[in-house]
Design an enzyme around this catalytic site. Structure first.
Site, PDB file in Angstrom:
ATOM      1  N   THR A 178     -82.728  51.840 -34.853  1.00  0.00           N
ATOM      2  CA  THR A 178     -82.283  50.574 -34.271  1.00  0.00           C
ATOM      3  C   THR A 178     -81.281  50.743 -33.127  1.00  0.00           C
ATOM      4  O   THR A 178     -80.422  51.614 -33.165  1.00  0.00           O
ATOM      5  CB  THR A 178     -81.646  49.708 -35.383  1.00  0.00           C
ATOM      6  OG1 THR A 178     -82.592  49.568 -36.437  1.00  0.00           O
ATOM      7  CG2 THR A 178     -81.250  48.338 -34.870  1.00  0.00           C
ATOM      8  N   ALA A 182     -83.113  46.671 -29.681  1.00  0.00           N
ATOM      9  CA  ALA A 182     -84.371  47.048 -30.326  1.00  0.00           C
ATOM     10  C   ALA A 182     -84.171  47.038 -31.829  1.00  0.00           C
ATOM     11  O   ALA A 182     -83.655  47.992 -32.412  1.00  0.00           O
ATOM     12  CB  ALA A 182     -84.821  48.429 -29.857  1.00  0.00           C
ATOM     13  N   GLY A 183     -84.538  45.901 -32.462  1.00  0.00           N
ATOM     14  CA  GLY A 183     -84.394  45.772 -33.907  1.00  0.00           C
ATOM     15  C   GLY A 183     -85.769  45.730 -34.526  1.00  0.00           C
ATOM     16  O   GLY A 183     -86.399  46.767 -34.752  1.00  0.00           O
ATOM     17  N   ALA A 293     -89.440  54.553 -46.781  1.00  0.00           N
ATOM     18  CA  ALA A 293     -88.150  53.899 -46.952  1.00  0.00           C
ATOM     19  C   ALA A 293     -88.332  52.449 -47.409  1.00  0.00           C
ATOM     20  O   ALA A 293     -87.508  51.925 -48.155  1.00  0.00           O
ATOM     21  CB  ALA A 293     -87.359  53.958 -45.652  1.00  0.00           C
ATOM     22  N   ARG A 319     -71.477  33.391 -73.887  1.00  0.00           N
ATOM     23  CA  ARG A 319     -70.769  32.203 -73.413  1.00  0.00           C
ATOM     24  C   ARG A 319     -71.168  30.977 -74.228  1.00  0.00           C
ATOM     25  O   ARG A 319     -72.345  30.608 -74.274  1.00  0.00           O
ATOM     26  CB  ARG A 319     -71.121  31.973 -71.938  1.00  0.00           C
ATOM     27  CG  ARG A 319     -70.621  30.673 -71.355  1.00  0.00           C
ATOM     28  CD  ARG A 319     -69.116  30.660 -71.206  1.00  0.00           C
ATOM     29  NE  ARG A 319     -68.666  29.422 -70.556  1.00  0.00           N
ATOM     30  CZ  ARG A 319     -67.408  29.039 -70.524  1.00  0.00           C
ATOM     31  NH1 ARG A 319     -66.466  29.778 -71.105  1.00  0.00           N
ATOM     32  NH2 ARG A 319     -67.067  27.919 -69.920  1.00  0.00           N
ATOM     33  N   GLN A 416     -75.759  32.169 -60.999  1.00  0.00           N
ATOM     34  CA  GLN A 416     -75.831  30.796 -61.500  1.00  0.00           C
ATOM     35  C   GLN A 416     -75.589  30.745 -63.014  1.00  0.00           C
ATOM     36  O   GLN A 416     -74.868  29.877 -63.512  1.00  0.00           O
ATOM     37  CB  GLN A 416     -77.220  30.207 -61.168  1.00  0.00           C
ATOM     38  CG  GLN A 416     -77.290  28.704 -61.297  1.00  0.00           C
ATOM     39  CD  GLN A 416     -76.400  27.999 -60.280  1.00  0.00           C
ATOM     40  OE1 GLN A 416     -75.991  28.573 -59.282  1.00  0.00           O
ATOM     41  NE2 GLN A 416     -76.072  26.749 -60.552  1.00  0.00           N
ATOM     42  N   HIS A 418     -73.874  32.702 -64.743  1.00  0.00           N
ATOM     43  CA  HIS A 418     -72.463  32.975 -65.042  1.00  0.00           C
ATOM     44  C   HIS A 418     -71.565  31.762 -64.770  1.00  0.00           C
ATOM     45  O   HIS A 418     -70.391  31.771 -65.156  1.00  0.00           O
ATOM     46  CB  HIS A 418     -71.940  34.138 -64.193  1.00  0.00           C
ATOM     47  CG  HIS A 418     -72.288  35.498 -64.721  1.00  0.00           C
ATOM     48  ND1 HIS A 418     -73.544  36.039 -64.617  1.00  0.00           N
ATOM     49  CD2 HIS A 418     -71.539  36.439 -65.359  1.00  0.00           C
ATOM     50  CE1 HIS A 418     -73.555  37.240 -65.149  1.00  0.00           C
ATOM     51  NE2 HIS A 418     -72.346  37.507 -65.612  1.00  0.00           N
ATOM     52  N   GLU A 443     -84.872  47.901 -42.931  1.00  0.00           N
ATOM     53  CA  GLU A 443     -86.218  48.506 -43.041  1.00  0.00           C
ATOM     54  C   GLU A 443     -87.295  47.488 -42.701  1.00  0.00           C
ATOM     55  O   GLU A 443     -88.389  47.520 -43.246  1.00  0.00           O
ATOM     56  CB  GLU A 443     -86.478  49.056 -44.452  1.00  0.00           C
ATOM     57  CG  GLU A 443     -85.752  50.311 -44.801  1.00  0.00           C
ATOM     58  CD  GLU A 443     -85.856  51.388 -43.746  1.00  0.00           C
ATOM     59  OE1 GLU A 443     -86.872  51.429 -43.024  1.00  0.00           O
ATOM     60  OE2 GLU A 443     -84.909  52.174 -43.636  1.00  0.00           O
TER      61      GLU A 443
HETATM   62  C1  FAD Z   1     -76.581  47.215 -43.296  1.00  0.00           C
HETATM   63  C2  FAD Z   1     -77.677  47.630 -42.377  1.00  0.00           C
HETATM   64  C3  FAD Z   1     -78.126  48.938 -42.384  1.00  0.00           C
HETATM   65  C4  FAD Z   1     -79.116  49.342 -41.489  1.00  0.00           C
HETATM   66  N1  FAD Z   1     -79.512  50.654 -41.496  1.00  0.00           N
HETATM   67  C5  FAD Z   1     -80.363  51.084 -40.537  1.00  0.00           C
HETATM   68  C6  FAD Z   1     -80.684  52.465 -40.402  1.00  0.00           C
HETATM   69  O1  FAD Z   1     -80.240  53.307 -41.185  1.00  0.00           O
HETATM   70  N2  FAD Z   1     -81.460  52.845 -39.380  1.00  0.00           N
HETATM   71  C7  FAD Z   1     -81.980  51.971 -38.494  1.00  0.00           C
HETATM   72  O2  FAD Z   1     -82.680  52.411 -37.595  1.00  0.00           O
HETATM   73  N3  FAD Z   1     -81.726  50.652 -38.605  1.00  0.00           N
HETATM   74  C8  FAD Z   1     -80.928  50.181 -39.581  1.00  0.00           C
HETATM   75  N4  FAD Z   1     -80.631  48.847 -39.674  1.00  0.00           N
HETATM   76  C9  FAD Z   1     -81.236  47.921 -38.748  1.00  0.00           C
HETATM   77  C10 FAD Z   1     -82.266  47.021 -39.419  1.00  0.00           C
HETATM   78  O3  FAD Z   1     -83.426  47.744 -39.727  1.00  0.00           O
HETATM   79  C11 FAD Z   1     -82.520  45.844 -38.482  1.00  0.00           C
HETATM   80  O4  FAD Z   1     -81.342  45.075 -38.485  1.00  0.00           O
HETATM   81  C12 FAD Z   1     -83.689  45.018 -38.905  1.00  0.00           C
HETATM   82  O5  FAD Z   1     -84.892  45.732 -38.762  1.00  0.00           O
HETATM   83  C13 FAD Z   1     -83.800  43.709 -38.116  1.00  0.00           C
HETATM   84  O6  FAD Z   1     -83.619  43.900 -36.762  1.00  0.00           O
HETATM   85  P1  FAD Z   1     -82.583  42.997 -35.968  1.00  0.00           P
HETATM   86  O7  FAD Z   1     -81.316  43.048 -36.702  1.00  0.00           O
HETATM   87  O8  FAD Z   1     -82.542  43.414 -34.563  1.00  0.00           O
HETATM   88  O9  FAD Z   1     -83.152  41.545 -36.080  1.00  0.00           O
HETATM   89  P2  FAD Z   1     -84.164  40.820 -35.017  1.00  0.00           P
HETATM   90  O10 FAD Z   1     -85.288  41.727 -34.755  1.00  0.00           O
HETATM   91  O11 FAD Z   1     -83.369  40.355 -33.883  1.00  0.00           O
HETATM   92  O12 FAD Z   1     -84.651  39.621 -35.900  1.00  0.00           O
HETATM   93  C14 FAD Z   1     -84.108  38.284 -35.844  1.00  0.00           C
HETATM   94  C15 FAD Z   1     -85.019  37.367 -36.642  1.00  0.00           C
HETATM   95  O13 FAD Z   1     -86.321  37.302 -36.042  1.00  0.00           O
HETATM   96  C16 FAD Z   1     -87.325  37.604 -36.963  1.00  0.00           C
HETATM   97  N5  FAD Z   1     -88.399  38.337 -36.286  1.00  0.00           N
HETATM   98  C17 FAD Z   1     -88.278  39.299 -35.335  1.00  0.00           C
HETATM   99  N6  FAD Z   1     -89.496  39.731 -34.952  1.00  0.00           N
HETATM  100  C18 FAD Z   1     -90.391  39.028 -35.658  1.00  0.00           C
HETATM  101  C19 FAD Z   1     -91.821  38.998 -35.713  1.00  0.00           C
HETATM  102  N7  FAD Z   1     -92.554  39.794 -34.943  1.00  0.00           N
HETATM  103  N8  FAD Z   1     -92.413  38.136 -36.553  1.00  0.00           N
HETATM  104  C20 FAD Z   1     -91.678  37.304 -37.320  1.00  0.00           C
HETATM  105  N9  FAD Z   1     -90.355  37.298 -37.322  1.00  0.00           N
HETATM  106  C21 FAD Z   1     -89.705  38.140 -36.510  1.00  0.00           C
HETATM  107  C22 FAD Z   1     -86.633  38.470 -37.995  1.00  0.00           C
HETATM  108  O14 FAD Z   1     -87.293  38.412 -39.228  1.00  0.00           O
HETATM  109  C23 FAD Z   1     -85.254  37.827 -38.057  1.00  0.00           C
HETATM  110  O15 FAD Z   1     -85.334  36.728 -38.913  1.00  0.00           O
HETATM  111  C24 FAD Z   1     -79.671  48.418 -40.585  1.00  0.00           C
HETATM  112  C25 FAD Z   1     -79.231  47.103 -40.595  1.00  0.00           C
HETATM  113  C26 FAD Z   1     -78.242  46.703 -41.459  1.00  0.00           C
HETATM  114  C27 FAD Z   1     -77.781  45.280 -41.403  1.00  0.00           C
END
Ligand code: FAD
Lengths: 575, 297
Positions: A178, A182-183, A293, A319, A416, A418, A443
Site C-alpha cells: 500500500t 494506491a490502496g 494472507a 449476570r 451487546q 455485556h 488485505e
Molecule cells: C491497520 C492496517 C494495517 C495494514 N497493513 C498493511 C500491510 O501490511 N501491507 C499493505 O500493503 N497494506 C496494509 N494496509 C493497507 C490496507 O490493505 C488498505 O488500507 C486497504 O486495502 C484499503 O485501501 P485504502 O485504505 O486505500 O482504501 P480505498 O481503496 O481508498 O477504499 C475506500 C473505499 O472504497 C471502496 N472501494 C475501493 N475500490 C473499490 C472497488 N473497486 N469496488 C468497490 N469498492 C471499492 C473500499 O471498499 C472502501 O470502502 C493496512 C491497513 C491498515 C488500516
C-alpha cells in the site's frame, strides 16, 4: 486440566480431524519418501495427523497460558515508536519469545529450509488460535505468509539464504504494497524500482503507508520496475533486507490491534532483489501473497470471534437480571445462538477453502515436478489443479468476506450481551470489538472481496461443489432443512443467471447481495454435511438455516427485481 | 569449552493440584489418583543444563529412577532439548528412601562415564526432603552447590554460582565436576519444542513397545520397531540393578533406613478469632504482635 485453546475447542478439533487431506499430504511428502530424509517428516497419513495434533496442542497451550493472559496488557501498552524504531509491548515480546522457543515458526516451509511442510489448513487453525489469544499478535505470527511467498517465487539462492532464518524465528516479514495513493487500486503503485544495467542490481525509492510490522527485517515490496508504465503490468516484487536506507517515519495511532505496529516507510536507494518474474509483481506474486494472507485474516476474524463468543456466553450465564441469568432471556440466547452458528459456519468455510488451496498447491507442485522431469502432462493432475484453482480463487475472497463481516457481527453482539460493562476497557468484549474491525478493511476491503469472487460466482463456479453436496444422502431427519436449502440453491442459481449477462455496473451494484447469498448457500451445505455424521450439528444447522435462509431469500428478491438506482437518483439522494 | 551434564529428574504425583478424592482415610495420598508430572524444580534443573549447553556446548543427559511410566518425563526432556535419556527401573529399586535412591543414582551417573556437571531440582514435591541431590554428590565424592539460582561464570574447570538463600544470596566458586541443586526462581523452563516433540514422539523404552505397536501397527513387530528406534536413536535404555552392579542390600526397601512410622492427618482449624480494627493503628498493632511472636519477619 490446564487450559488449552486447541483441546478446549471441539469444533476446531472436529474440523482438523475431518480435513480431507490424505491425497494432498501424500503428494506433499512425495509418497512419504521424505520420511527417510527428515526426522520430522511423517511416515504415513496417520503419522501426519498425529503430528498436527501435537503441534496444535503445543500452540494451544502457549495461546491459553502465555499469550491470552496478557492480551489486555499488550493492547494497553501497544507497540511504540521511538528513535526511528518500533518497540513491541512487553507481552508481545514474551509471545514472540514463546513462539521461538517452541520452534513453531516457519511451519509451512518445506523441509529443506527447516520448515515442517505443513498444509495451509493446519496453519490456518494455528492462526485462529493465536488470534483468539490476542488479535493483534496474529499480524506478527501470520506474516509467515511472506516466507511462503518467497518459497514459491524466489530463486534457490534467495530461498537458501532467507528461509532457514524464518524457520528459526530469527527474522520476521512485512508485506509492503500500500501507498498513500494506491490502496484498493494497487495497480497505481508508484514506488520506483530502478535497475543499474552495469551491475544488474535493483534499487528502490518511494513511500509506503499502513505497513504492518514494517519494522521486520525482510520486506516484500511491490514497486514499479517498468519506467513509463501506468498499470499493474509495470509492477514487480522485490525482496529487501531492511537496512539504514529504509526509514520508519512513524507508526499509526489506531482503533484496535494495538500490539501490531502499522508503519509508514521510506525507501531511499534501497538495495533490492527481484522476486519471481519482472512485470508479474502484482498479478502473480502479490496475488499469491494476498490470497494466503486473506485466508489468514479470515482465520483472524474467526479467532477473535471465538474469544468474543466465549466471553459473552460466560458473562450471560453469570449476570443476573430479573432474578435469572440473562442467558435465559430469549433475546440474549438468540444472540448467543446466532454467534455460535456463524462461527461454526465460518470455520467450515475457511477449512473448505484451505483444503482447496492445499490441493491447488500440491497439484501445482506435482505438475512442475513432472515438467522438470520431462514427463508428459498428466491430464488427471491438470484437471484437479484446474478445479482446485477455480474453487480457491472464489472461496478465498468468500471466506475473507464472510468471516470478517461475521466477526464484526459477533463482536458487536458480544459487547451487546455485556450491556454497559461491555463498553468498558476492563472487559475483553471492548477489545475484541475494536480488534476485529480491521479485518474487513485490510488485505482488501469486503467490497474488494466481493469484486474478486463475483466473476466466477455468476459464472456458476460454485456448481461443482454444490452438485456434489446435493447428491449426498442426508437421511430423513434432515430432509426438511435439505429441501429448503435446495430451494434456496435454485434461487441462488437463478440470481447468478439473471446477473450473468448484465452490465458490469449492475453486477457490481448487486455484488454484495449475491456474494452474501453465495456464502449462506455454501455454509448451509457445509453445516448440513457435518450433520450427517455429527449429532451436535443437527440443531446447529437448523438454527443457522432458520436465521439465514429467509434473509438470503430477501436478497434474492432484490437481485431478481434488478432495480438499480439510476445515476441521477443516487446523486439526488446524496446531494 | 563443552561440558557434559547429567540431570537427575523425578516423576511425581501432582501434589499441587489435590482434589478431595485423592486423600485416603489415613491421610496419605492415593498416588494412582493423581496425575504424574515432571517434578517442577527438576524442570528448572534441566533448563539450567540446557542453557549451559547453549552457551558452552556439550551434552545433556537426563536420568530418572522410577516405574516404566517414568519414561514419560524422559521424553518430555527430549522434547525440551536433552540429548539422551536413561531410565533406571527394576523392582529391586522400589520402596527406596533418599539414601537408597542416591546410591542407585550415583552408580548410574558413574556408569554414564566422565561428566562435568550434575544438575537436580532442589527437592521433589512428593517428599520435600531436598536430600537426594546432596547425598548423590557425597556418593560421587564431588562438591555440591545447593539452592543454585544462576550460573554466573563457567570457565575451564571452575564454576561460579549464585545461591538463593532465605535472607539473601551467596556467590560461590567451585571446581568441576560438581553437583548443583536448582531452585524454582532460577529460570523459566522452556516449553516443549514442536520440532523436537515430533522428532522424539516415538522415543520409548522396550517396556513400552507393546503400547507403541498398538498405536502404530505399521511397524508390524517389536523387532522391526526396535530396529527403527535404534537406527533413529530413539530407544531409551533401561538399566536394572544388575546392570548398575549394585549391592542388593543397599537398594530399595532393604537399603532404606527411613521408615514411615505414622502419618498424622492435620486439619487446620481456627481455634479462636479476633477482630482487628481496620485502622492504621489496628494494623500496626497486629503486625507488631505477629513479629513479636515470630510469625512473620
Ligand atoms: C491497520 C492496517 C494495517 C495494514 N497493513 C498493511 C500491510 O501490511 N501491507 C499493505 O500493503 N497494506 C496494509 N494496509 C493497507 C490496507 O490493505 C488498505 O488500507 C486497504 O486495502 C484499503 O485501501 P485504502 O485504505 O486505500 O482504501 P480505498 O481503496 O481508498 O477504499 C475506500 C473505499 O472504497 C471502496 N472501494 C475501493 N475500490 C473499490 C472497488 N473497486 N469496488 C468497490 N469498492 C471499492 C473500499 O471498499 C472502501 O470502502 C493496512 C491497513 C491498515 C488500516
Amino acid at each position: 486440566m490446564a487450559e488449552n485453546f486447541y483441546l478446549d475447542n471441539p469444533d476446531l478439533r472436529f474440523r482438523m480431524e475431518g480435513a480431507a487431506l490424505s491425497a494432498i499430504v501424500d503428494l506433499k511428502e512425495k509418497g512419504y519418501s521424505t520420511a527417510a530424509k527428515y526426522a520430522n517428516a511423517p511416515r504415513n497419513y496417520a503419522d501426519a495427523q498425529d503430528n498436527w495434533r501435537l503441534i496444535l496442542g503445543i500452540l494451544g497451550d502457549i495461546c491459553a497460558n502465555v499469550i491470552a493472559p496478557r492480551a489486555a496488557e499488550a493492547d494497553e501498552e501497544g507497540a511504540v515508536f521511538h528513535n526511528g524504531e518500533v518497540d513491541y509491548a512487553a507481552a508481545t515480546q514474551a509471545a514472540i519469545e514463546a513462539f521461538k522457543k517452541s520452534e513453531i515458526l516457519g511451519a509451512m516451509l518445506p523441509w529443506e529450509y527447516g520448515g515442517l511442510n505443513l498444509p495451509e489448513t493446519v496453519y490456518q487453525a494455528m492462526v485462529e488460535m493465536v488470534s483468539r489469544a490476542e488479535g493483534g499478535l496474529m499480524t506478527i505470527f501470520g506474516l509467515q505468509e511472506i516466507a511462503s511467498t518467497i518459497s514459491e517465487f524466489g530463486d534457490d539462492e534467495m530461498k537458501a539464504r532467507v528461509l532457514p532464518r524464518f524457520a528459526r524465528g530469527e527474522v520476521f516479514g512485512a508485506m509492503v504494497l500500500t501507498e498513500p495513493d494506491a490502496g484498493s487500486d494497487l495497480g497505481a503503485v508508484q514506488t520506483k524500482a530502478s535497475l543499474d544495467e552495469a551491475t544488474g542490481k535493483w534499487k528502490l525509492n518511494g513511500v509506503k503507508r499502513f505497513i504492518t510490522n514494517g519494522n521486520a527485517h525482510i520486506h516484500l515490496v511491490l514497486a514499479r520496475s517498468e519506467e513509463g508504465s501506468k498499470d499493474a503490468r509495470g509492477l514487480s516484487m522485490f525482496l529487501v533486507e531492511r537496512d539504514k536506507s529504509v526509514k520508519i517515519r512513524r507508526i499509526e495511532n489506531k482503533l484496535g490491534i494495538h500490539s501490531s505496529p502499522t508503519c509508514e516507510l521510506q525507501y531511499t536507494d534501497t538495495p533490492a532483489l527481484l522476486v519471481g518474474k519482472r512485470r508479474f509483481g502484482l498479478m502473480r506474486c502479490a496475488m499469491a501473497l494476498m490470497n494466503g494472507a486473506r485466508l489468514a485474516v479470515a482465520a483472524q476474524a474467526l479467532g477473535i470471534s471465538e474469544a468474543a463468543y466465549r466471553e459473552a456466553l460466560r458473562y450471560a450465564g453469570e449476570r443476573l437480571q430479573f432474578g435469572k441469568p440473562v442467558s435465559t432471556l430469549p433475546a440474549v440466547s438468540r444472540m448467543l445462538i446466532s454467534m455460535k452458528g456463524e462461527i461454526e459456519a465460518a470455520r467450515a468455510l475457511i477449512f473448505e477453502t484451505s483444503c482447496q488451496v492445499d490441493a491447488l498447491k500440491a497439484y501445482e507442485a506435482k505438475q512442475e515436478e513432472l515438467a522438470a522431469a520431462g514427463a508428459p502432462l498428466d491430464p488427471a493432475v491438470v484437471a484437479r489443479k484446474k478445479r482446485a484453482s477455480n474453487l480457491a480463487d472464489m472461496l478465498t475472497p468468500m471466506s475473507k468476506y464472510y468471516a470478517t463481516e461475521m466477526g464484526n457481527r459477533v463482536c458487536y453482539k458480544g459487547m451487546q450481551i455485556h450491556g454497559g460493562v461491555g463498553y468498558m476497557r476492563e472487559f475483553n468484549a471492548e477489545r475484541h470489538y475494536r480488534d476485529v474491525r480491521i479485518t474487513n478493511i485490510y488485505e482488501g476491503t469486503s467490497q474488494l472481496q466481493v469484486v474478486a469472487a463475483l466473476g466466477k460466482m455468476v459464472g456458476r463456479g460454485l456448481d461443482v461443489l454444490i452438485d456434489e453436496w446435493e447428491a449426498l444422502d442426508y437421511g430423513s431427519a434432515l430432509a426438511p432443512v435439505r429441501a429448503e436449502l435446495s430451494e434456496l440453491t435454485a434461487l441462488f442459481r437463478k440470481c447468478c443467471d439473471e446477473l450473468k449477462d448484465k452490465d458490469r455496473e449492475l453486477i457490481d451494484y448487486f455484488g454484495t447481495d449475491l456474494v452474501e447469498m453465495g456464502c449462506v448457500v455454501v455454509n448451509s451445505w457445509l453445516l448440513l454435511r457435518d450433520a450427517i455424521t455429527l449429532e451436535r450439528k443437527r440443531e446447529l444447522v437448523r438454527a443457522y438455516t432458520a436465521e439465514h435462509l429467509p434473509r438470503a431469500r430477501g436478497l434474492a428478491s432484490a437481485i431478481l427485481a434488478g432495480e438499480m438506482l439510476s445515476g441521477p437518483s443516487r446523486e439526488a439522494i446524496l446531494a | 569449552m563443552p561440558y557434559k551434564s547429567v540431570v537427575l529428574i523425578k516423576q511425581v504425583p501432582d501434589t499441587h493440584n489435590i482434589t478431595g478424592k485423592v486423600m485416603t482415610d489415613e491421610g496419605t495420598i492415593d498416588r494412582a489418583a493423581l496425575p504424574a508430572i515432571f517434578n517442577p524444580e527438576d524442570l528448572n534443573a534441566l533448563e539450567m543444563a540446557l542453557e549451559v549447553r547453549e552457551r558452552h556446548g556439550g551434552t545433556v543427559t537426563v536420568l530418572t529412577m522410577g516405574p516404566p511410566s517414568a519414561a514419560e518425563i524422559l521424553r518430555e526432556s527430549l522434547y525440551r532439548g536433552a540429548d539422551g535419556a536413561v531410565l533406571l527401573s527394576d523392582r529391586r529399586f522400589a520402596g527406596a528412601d533418599t539414601l537408597a535412591t542416591s546410591y542407585a543414582l550415583a552408580l548410574a551417573v558413574r556408569k554414564l562415564g566422565a561428566f562435568d556437571l550434575v544438575f537436580c531440582g532442589r527437592q521433589a514435591i512428593d517428599g520435600d526432603t531436598a536430600q537426594v541431590g546432596p547425598q548423590t554428590a557425597e556418593k560421587l565424592g564431588i562438591p555440591q552447590i545447593t539452592y543454585a539460582e544462576c550460573v554466573l561464570a563457567l570457565e575451564g574447570g571452575t564454576i561460579v554460582v549464585k545461591r538463593a538463600l532465605d535472607h539473601g544470596t551467596e556467590t560461590v566458586e567451585c571446581s568441576l565436576p560438581c553437583l548443583l541443586t536448582v531452585v524454582s526462581s532460577a529460570n523459566e523452563p522452556r516449553p516443549a519444542s514442536v520440532r523436537r516433540r515430533i522428532a522424539n514422539k516415538l522415543a520409548a523404552t522396550s517396556m513400552e513397545y507393546k503400547a507403541l505397536l498398538a498405536k502404530w501397527p505399521e511397524f508390524g513387530s517389536e523387532e522391526a520397531l526396535d530396529a527403527f528406534l535404534t537406527e533413529r536413536k530413539l530407544k531409551i535404555p533401561v538399566w536394572t540393578a544388575a546392570e548398575l552392579g549394585a549391592e542388593e542390600a543397599k537398594l530399595g526397601l532393604a537399603g532404606s533406613p527411613t521408615q514411615v512410622y505414622k502419618v498424622n492427618f492435620v486439619v487446620l482449624e481456627s481455634a479462636e478469632s479476633r477482630d482487628v480494627p481496620p485502622t492504621r493503628e489496628g494494623m500496626a498493632a497486629l503486625v507488631d504482635e505477629l513479629m513479636r511472636e515470630y510469625i512473620v519477619g
